[in-house]
Design an enzyme around this catalytic site. Structure first.
Site, PDB file in Angstrom:
ATOM      1  N   LYS A  52       2.526   2.640   4.076  1.00 59.52           N
ATOM      2  CA  LYS A  52       1.529   1.366   3.753  1.00 59.52           C
ATOM      3  C   LYS A  52       0.998   0.694   4.752  1.00 59.52           C
ATOM      4  CE  LYS A  52       1.481  -2.422   0.220  1.00 59.52           C
ATOM      5  NZ  LYS A  52       2.278  -3.387  -0.625  1.00 59.52           N
ATOM      6  N   SER A 128       0.326  -3.671  -5.188  1.00 58.06           N
ATOM      7  CA  SER A 128      -0.567  -3.391  -4.110  1.00 58.06           C
ATOM      8  C   SER A 128      -0.327  -2.295  -3.390  1.00 58.06           C
ATOM      9  CB  SER A 128      -0.483  -4.681  -3.138  1.00 58.06           C
ATOM     10  OG  SER A 128       0.701  -4.529  -2.461  1.00 58.06           O
ATOM     11  N   SER A 152       4.640  -4.868  -6.491  1.00 53.90           N
ATOM     12  CA  SER A 152       3.809  -3.933  -5.739  1.00 53.90           C
ATOM     13  C   SER A 152       4.406  -2.402  -5.353  1.00 53.90           C
ATOM     14  CB  SER A 152       3.183  -4.401  -4.500  1.00 53.90           C
ATOM     15  OG  SER A 152       2.208  -5.457  -5.024  1.00 53.90           O
TER      16      SER A 152
END
Ligand code: GLN
Length: 448
Positions: A52, A128, A152
């Site tokens: 990420k 996210s 997330s």
């Protein structure tokens, strides 16, 4: 393996848009080096992974999907989780798309392109960590890392039909994770099955002198917990997690999952987590307050984008922040700054912290008599791109079942448990006691 990862990315990523930055040349060099090694026994030897883009990676740009960090080309150090993964000899394939600074539930807040759900690209992958979930679901990498502040990791795992674990707060070092809400953020793995997930967590977990909130507790061998045996496991099912707002198709899948557990010798009972209804409000005050403080460092001076057309210093701060941040990030900074301001602090921030304690106590009481808490990860399967972008409140409401877990600091996993009417995956959430990822993994693995 690494080559096939890039082939797959070339095949599908034009549609899925999971990656922001590819690391192809270095990754292939690394793979060739690993090939030459005689000792191939490292825990994750040669595994292609995606990271990420809020986890700093030496020499590879880290943007948090924000224009503010678009030019943050060369972080000078690796996050602790990266050092650990590198020691385990993974290959970093590239950096994954996300909602800007991890604020969002659909990936539509990325300042680049929105990642799409690989099962159906008209739908969101969740957020996210949408890029992290989509890259694994689309077969681009074997695992990825995400971060979870209010859901997330788990919600995108649920929307993309994969396994996503948010470990206990303090289980994994946050050193090198760009902070959103420091008292809630945790890094965790997204994988195609529970065993892979346990293997990755084994590598990244552990105390770190660089993060004073990382816990000095032993890291168990999580894969050893995967016995397949859940006889006698006591499951609590909070009635608030199957209440109004959770779609009938999701409730149905959860009940079917509970039948599976019964057939395996586990028992379940309905319980109540009475303060759950306040979790969303408390979270958006606490997370936004912490974000407003954490994001103060983005001033256009130390790193990131600096406005070109400023007259003086204050003007430069203002313009850099106005131009660099997207709407959702600005909304959170304003809310957080307001909640922390004198005269409002007691009414909002302090009250929210008290509610947080009550939510934690709810879980403590349940765990005095049960091994795990089970419910859905999200109230519905993935929604369509654009469906919730008009109204931030409907987007926020999506996190209602994941947020209490972060507020309490306990571990939670999402695993696939069937499909909704739109043909998209539904996720089962299993929540455990502090530092009891073993029981969570054991329960998840037995169901899978
Ligand atoms: N969707 C939630 C938010 O926007 C959670 C985000 C997260 O876990 N990083 O705050």
């Amino acid at each position: 393996l690494v080559k096939s990862s890039y082939e797959r990315i070339r095949e599908v990523d034009g549609d899925v848009k999971a990656f922001l930055t590819l690391n192809e040349e270095d990754a292939l060099d690394k793979a060739r080096e690993l090939d030459k090694l005689e000792d191939k026994s490292a825990a994750l030897f040669g595994m292609p992974a995606g990271i990420k883009d809020n986890i700093v990676t030496k020499g590879i740009r880290t943007t948090c999907a924000s224009q503010f960090l678009d030019n943050f080309m060369d972080p000078l150090y690796d996050a602790t989780v990266m050092n650990k993964l590198n020691d385990a000899q993974i290959v970093n394939v590239g950096k994954l798309n996300m909602d800007e600074f991890a604020m969002g539930s659909s990936n539509e807040n990325s300042s680049y392109e929105a990642t799409r759900n690989p099962w159906n690209t008209d739908y969101v992958p969740g957020g996210s960590s949408g890029g992290s979930a989509a890259s694994v679901a689309a077969g681009e990498v074997l695992f990825s890392l995400g971060s979870d502040t209010g859901g997330s990791i788990r919600q995108p795992a649920s929307y993309c039909g994969i396994v996503g674990m948010k470990p206990t707060y303090g289980r994994v070092s946050r050193f090198g994770l760009v902070a959103f809400a420091s008292s809630l953020d945790q890094i965790g793995p997204l994988t195609r099955n529970v065993e892979d997930n346990a293997r990755v967590l084994e590598v990244i977990a552990g105390h770190d002198v660089m993060d004073s909130t990382s816990a000095d507790v032993e890291v168990p061998n999580f894969t050893e917990a995967l016995t397949g045996d859940v006889k006698g496991l006591k499951i609590a099912v909070p009635k608030e997690y199957l209440a109004e707002g959770v779609s009938p198709e999701v409730k149905d899948r959860i009940h079917k999952a509970l039948e599976v557990y019964e057939s395996l010798g586990a028992t379940w009972e309905e319980v109540s987590l009475p303060h759950s209804k306040y979790a969303l409000s408390a979270y958006y005050l606490i997370a936004s307050s912490e974000a407003s403080a954490n994001l103060a460092r983005f001033d256009g001076v130390r790193y990131g984008v600096r406005s070109e057309n400023a007259d003086n210093m204050i003007d430069m701060f203002k313009k850099s922040r106005s131009e660099g941040f997207g709407d959702e990030v600005k909304r959170r900074i304003m809310l957080g700054t307001f909640a922390l301001s004198s005269g409002y602090y007691d009414a909002y921030y302090k009250k929210a912290q008290k509610v947080r304690t009550l939510i934690k106590q709810d879980f403590d009481e349940i765990f005095a008599s049960y091994d795990v808490v089970v419910g859905p990860t999200a109230p519905t399967p993935a929604f369509r791109v654009g469906e919730k972008t008009e109204d931030p409140m409907t987007m926020y409401a999506n996190d209602i079942l994941t947020i209490p877990v972060n507020l309490a600091g306990v571990p939670g996993i999402s695993i696939p448990c069937g499909f909704g009417e739109n043909g998209l995956p539904v996720g089962l959430q299993i929540i455990g006691q502090h530092f009891d990822e073993e029981t969570v993994y054991r329960a998840a693995h037995a169901f899978e």
